[in-house]
Design a protein around this motif. Structure first.
Motif, PDB file in Angstrom:
ATOM      1  N   ALA A  45       0.835  -1.212   0.000  1.00  0.00           N
ATOM      2  CA  ALA A  45       0.000   0.000   0.000  1.00  0.00           C
ATOM      3  C   ALA A  45       0.866   1.256   0.000  1.00  0.00           C
ATOM      4  O   ALA A  45       0.526   2.255  -0.623  1.00  0.00           O
ATOM      5  CB  ALA A  45      -0.929  -0.009   1.220  1.00  0.00           C
ATOM      6  N   ASP A  46       1.994   1.186   0.677  1.00  0.00           N
ATOM      7  CA  ASP A  46       2.885   2.355   0.774  1.00  0.00           C
ATOM      8  C   ASP A  46       3.817   2.499  -0.426  1.00  0.00           C
ATOM      9  O   ASP A  46       4.451   3.534  -0.586  1.00  0.00           O
ATOM     10  CB  ASP A  46       3.744   2.256   2.051  1.00  0.00           C
ATOM     11  N   ASN A  47       3.940   1.469  -1.239  1.00  0.00           N
ATOM     12  CA  ASN A  47       4.936   1.501  -2.328  1.00  0.00           C
ATOM     13  C   ASN A  47       4.361   1.390  -3.733  1.00  0.00           C
ATOM     14  O   ASN A  47       5.091   1.530  -4.708  1.00  0.00           O
ATOM     15  CB  ASN A  47       5.955   0.358  -2.139  1.00  0.00           C
ATOM     16  N   LEU A  48       3.056   1.085  -3.849  1.00  0.00           N
ATOM     17  CA  LEU A  48       2.475   0.825  -5.180  1.00  0.00           C
ATOM     18  C   LEU A  48       1.434   1.873  -5.549  1.00  0.00           C
ATOM     19  O   LEU A  48       0.571   2.207  -4.736  1.00  0.00           O
ATOM     20  CB  LEU A  48       1.796  -0.560  -5.179  1.00  0.00           C
ATOM     21  N   ASN A  49       1.514   2.357  -6.777  1.00  0.00           N
ATOM     22  CA  ASN A  49       0.404   3.117  -7.337  1.00  0.00           C
ATOM     23  C   ASN A  49      -0.588   2.084  -7.861  1.00  0.00           C
ATOM     24  O   ASN A  49      -0.267   1.354  -8.807  1.00  0.00           O
ATOM     25  CB  ASN A  49       0.925   4.010  -8.468  1.00  0.00           C
ATOM     26  N   PRO A  50      -1.793   1.999  -7.290  1.00  0.00           N
ATOM     27  CA  PRO A  50      -2.695   0.892  -7.656  1.00  0.00           C
ATOM     28  C   PRO A  50      -3.065   0.855  -9.131  1.00  0.00           C
ATOM     29  O   PRO A  50      -3.331  -0.206  -9.671  1.00  0.00           O
ATOM     30  CB  PRO A  50      -3.942   1.160  -6.798  1.00  0.00           C
ATOM     31  N   ASN A  51      -3.074   1.989  -9.793  1.00  0.00           N
ATOM     32  CA  ASN A  51      -3.587   2.010 -11.161  1.00  0.00           C
ATOM     33  C   ASN A  51      -2.512   1.791 -12.222  1.00  0.00           C
ATOM     34  O   ASN A  51      -2.510   2.434 -13.263  1.00  0.00           O
ATOM     35  CB  ASN A  51      -4.324   3.324 -11.407  1.00  0.00           C
ATOM     36  N   ILE A  52      -1.603   0.905 -11.967  1.00  0.00           N
ATOM     37  CA  ILE A  52      -0.575   0.617 -12.958  1.00  0.00           C
ATOM     38  C   ILE A  52      -0.889  -0.693 -13.680  1.00  0.00           C
ATOM     39  O   ILE A  52      -1.722  -1.475 -13.220  1.00  0.00           O
ATOM     40  CB  ILE A  52       0.831   0.521 -12.319  1.00  0.00           C
ATOM     41  N   ASP A  53      -0.219  -0.912 -14.794  1.00  0.00           N
ATOM     42  CA  ASP A  53      -0.329  -2.186 -15.502  1.00  0.00           C
ATOM     43  C   ASP A  53       0.515  -3.209 -14.724  1.00  0.00           C
ATOM     44  O   ASP A  53       1.708  -2.969 -14.483  1.00  0.00           O
ATOM     45  CB  ASP A  53       0.224  -1.985 -16.929  1.00  0.00           C
TER      46      ASP A  53
END
Lengths: 633, 80
Positions: A45-53
């Motif tokens: 949650a702290d390291n990922l942009n959720p809207n990526i491929d």
């Protein structure tokens, strides 16, 4: 802070820049998320942009383990992978076992964060002496067994996560594997590794795991291990593994597949196939299998498998009737990192389309049959992404775009094919949880006493419910199903199956029924206290599990998962034809046929038990604030 | 190996590589779970594990007591 049980360190690896960073484990994260799946989810949650491929270099892989892993606590060997998966587009976790978690701890880390991607094929070496990215060009095109054997020969006592050629070629549902025997990552962890040009991760080390309260620890351990040793089914489990639990013969007899009964029997396994058993560290069951075909056209084949049962499940294909073909086919699938469930469901679905005239040999290059030869041809075209195999390699979502009119016949949830068909085993939590989990169909987090003995007396459930830590105030709701004769409310119970799974997977204890049956929330908490010295109580662990599950859901809400996708596959409401049998979707007690209306009510009840918005199927603001998750909205 | 004047027979084919013996041994002698410090050695590179003992092994027998898979068998030896 000085940690016991935990190593206290997280390793961050940027594959793009070949940079490493060692981060201290955050005391507050330990307090709120425990470890394993909990801290993995927080780190993502702290390291990922959720809207990526998911197959872009922006995706992030977290691999972690729990505070009990590396100790002798029975069955505490879980490795958790958390990322955004290409087959489902869900942000979620997968679990594997074998020795990676233990070796990661011995190397000195609780979790690793992998970002970016390499230009050339590499593998990561993680030890207490060094962290290094190695050139892996000579491993290109090698299968899981070849890669693991090579890296073990170079590194000695270590553990290896690797993908096969399916992952290298970005087959969207390709899995990874741990130490050849533990599958790791349905829905595409192998493909994510492939997209990052990451062939393997090796962990090894000599940093021991220390515990806070040895005297109390050994009292707990000795009491538990004696209980396990005295369990009346233990020796049978050790002898037969997962075959002990699956009534394949009965099922094949019921549907009239007489030849398959003998081919999948315990005798065939023991006399013709069994080479040896492999256990994960500290596990008393030892249910991983090494099989050897001792005669016939595949004589000499050695197959490493997480269970011989998985090989035998290929008998569900109509025209696979010999154990040699089942094991050979499973071995090809397993070595390359394909998913056996996906491949068998592809064969079922495409052969049906072929028989209806929807697809042709000209279009697909195949005369579709549910047999060994066709399965092998399809595996090859998928791995190589050749012709029709290119569509299949992109998963069910692609297939449903191309053959939209037949989507209703696909046995999939959120782009992942079912593991448990409720028309075969009736509707328990394992079957139901596939529907409400953003991850889609899967095997792990819906476990409950409904898994075994369909139809068992209602009163026998309470003991297990207390064991799983279900609070007293929930009991009356669990015994209030949509219709009285259904006995148990599977929707409401599923919330607690997920929470119990999350407690075990945060600590690192295997959730398989054969292990988790020996644990209670009380015992798991006591082990946590004696290993770490942290004074957390049962309610703290239960709350942490609920927080983890809600955070996972919030991440998925950001990429569009809500109630509209939590649907029973339409095909479940039609009878399943197997041999001479016609199986309907029935409730757990087989007295009531589940209609779409009952299914929707069970989904309502699941959300209600979670404290979520029933109409939207997502966490309410009050629940988010209660769990201190407001910053993740 | 002899323990308390009994002969130790090792059934290597029963070993599942669960490491319970190594985890117990290392904790008894070094107060930490650490297979690399255990006096019982398991080489798992081949199809079947190979079991041996470090030269400093104390012959305390705790690995035998904690084995979960019937790998060890102690047999009385008739010295006559």
């Amino acid at each position: 802070m000085k940690f016991f049980g935990y190593t206290g360190k997280i390793l961050k690896i940027d594959l793009t820049d070949n940079e490493f960073q060692i981060i201290s484990l955050d005391e507050n994260d330990v307090n709120e998320y425990i470890g394993g799946i909990g801290i993995n989810t927080k780190l993502l949650a702290d390291n990922l942009n959720p809207n990526i491929d998911p197959l872009s270099l922006d995706n992030v892989i977290i691999i972690g383990t729990g505070p009990l892993v590396g100790t002798i606590v029975p069955g505490a060997s879980r490795t958790v992978g958390t990322t955004k998966f290409p087959a489902s587009n869900a942000i979620t976790s997968v679990c594997g076992s074998s020795a990676f978690g233990m070796n990661l701890k011995l190397a000195g880390y609780d979790h690793i964060i992998i970002t970016g991607g390499s230009e050339n094929l590499i593998y990561i070496e993680i030890s207490d002496k060094k962290i290094k990215l190695h050139d892996a060009s000579k491993l290109q095109g090698k299968d899981i067994v070849e890669t693991t054997d090579y890296l073990k020969s170079k590194n000695g006592d270590c553990s290896v996560i690797t993908n096969g050629t399916a992952g290298e070629n970005l087959v969207k549902f390709a899995m990874a594997s741990i130490d050849k025997v533990s599958t790791f990552g349905r829905a595409g962890l192998g493909a994510i590794m492939g997209s990052k040009k990451l062939k393997a991760i090796v962990a090894k080390g000599k940093s021991g795991v220390k515990i806070a309260k040895p005297k109390q620890f050994w009292e707990l351990y000795n009491k538990l291990i004696n209980r396990i040793k005295n369990y009346s089914h233990l020796k049978e489990w050790q002898k037969l593994g997962q075959l002990k639990t699956a009534p394949l013969g009965m099922l094949f007899a019921a549907v009239g597949w007489k030849q398959k009964i003998k081919q999948s029997s315990n005798r065939t396994y023991l006399k013709k196939l069994k080479k040896r058993r492999i256990a994960c560290p500290s596990c008393p069951i030892g249910d991983k299998d090494v099989l050897e075909i001792k005669e016939g056209k595949f004589k000499g084949l050695i197959n490493y498998t997480s269970s011989a049962l998985n090989d035998f499940l290929l008998f569900f294909l109509e025209d696979i009737s010999s154990y040699e073909e089942a094991v050979k086919a499973f071995d090809v699938i397993d070595r390359t990192g394909l998913d056996a469930l996906t491949m068998t469901q592809y064969l079922e679905f495409c052969t049906d389309l072929y028989r209806k005239g929807v697809i042709s040999e000209k279009e697909t290059g195949i005369q579709w049959k549910k047999d060994f030869e066709t399965l092998m041809k399809v595996c090859k075209m998928v791995i190589k992404r050749e012709g029709f195999g290119k569509i299949l390699a992109d998963g069910w979502k692609k297939l449903s775009e191309v053959y939209n009119d037949y989507e209703k016949d696909m046995l999939i949830v959120k782009g992942v094919e079912q593991v448990f068909d409720p028309r075969i085993m009736r509707l328990g939590t394992m079957e139901f949880e596939q529907v409400v989990n953003p991850k889609g169909a899967h095997v792990a987090s819906g476990g409950s006493p409904t898994y075994f003995s369909p139809g068992r007396p209602l009163e026998s459930f309470k003991t297990h419910f207390y064991r799983m830590g279900i609070p007293e105030n929930a009991m009356s709701r669990l015994f209030s199903p949509p219709l009285p004769n259904m006995g148990i409310n599977i929707g409401r119970l599923t919330r607690y199956s997920e929470d119990w799974y999350t407690v075990l997977t945060s600590l690192g204890i295997c959730a398989r029924a054969q292990i988790n049956r020996f644990y209670s929330l009380k015992l798991a908490t006591e082990f946590y206290q004696t290993v770490t010295g942290l004074e957390k109580n049962e309610e703290d662990l239960r709350k942490s599990a609920e927080r983890t599950w809600n955070l996972m859901k919030l991440l998925n809400v950001k990429v569009g998962f809500d109630r509209s996708q939590d649907k029973f596959p339409p095909a479940w409401f039609k009878p399943l034809l197997m041999g001479n049998a016609e199986l309907k979707l029935m409730d757990f007690y087989a007295g009531i046929e589940i209609t779409p209306e009952i299914a929707e009510k069970l989904i309502d009840d699941y959300y209600d038990e979670r404290g979520w918005d029933i109409k939207r199927g997502i966490p309410r603001k009050e629940k988010i604030e209660e769990l201190n998750l407001s910053k993740y909205i | 190996m002899n323990i308390d004047n009994k002969l130790l027979i090792i059934h290597e084919n029963n070993c599942t590589n669960c490491r319970t013996c190594q985890l117990r041994c290392s904790f008894l002698h070094f107060q930490e779970f650490n297979p690399s410090k255990a006096y019982i050695l398991i080489d798992s590179t081949g199809l079947f594990p190979k079991i041996s003992f470090h030269k400093d092994c104390k012959k305390c027998g705790i690995c035998i007591d904690y084995c979960l898979y019937d790998v060890f068998e102690l047999v009385e030896v008739d010295n006559q």
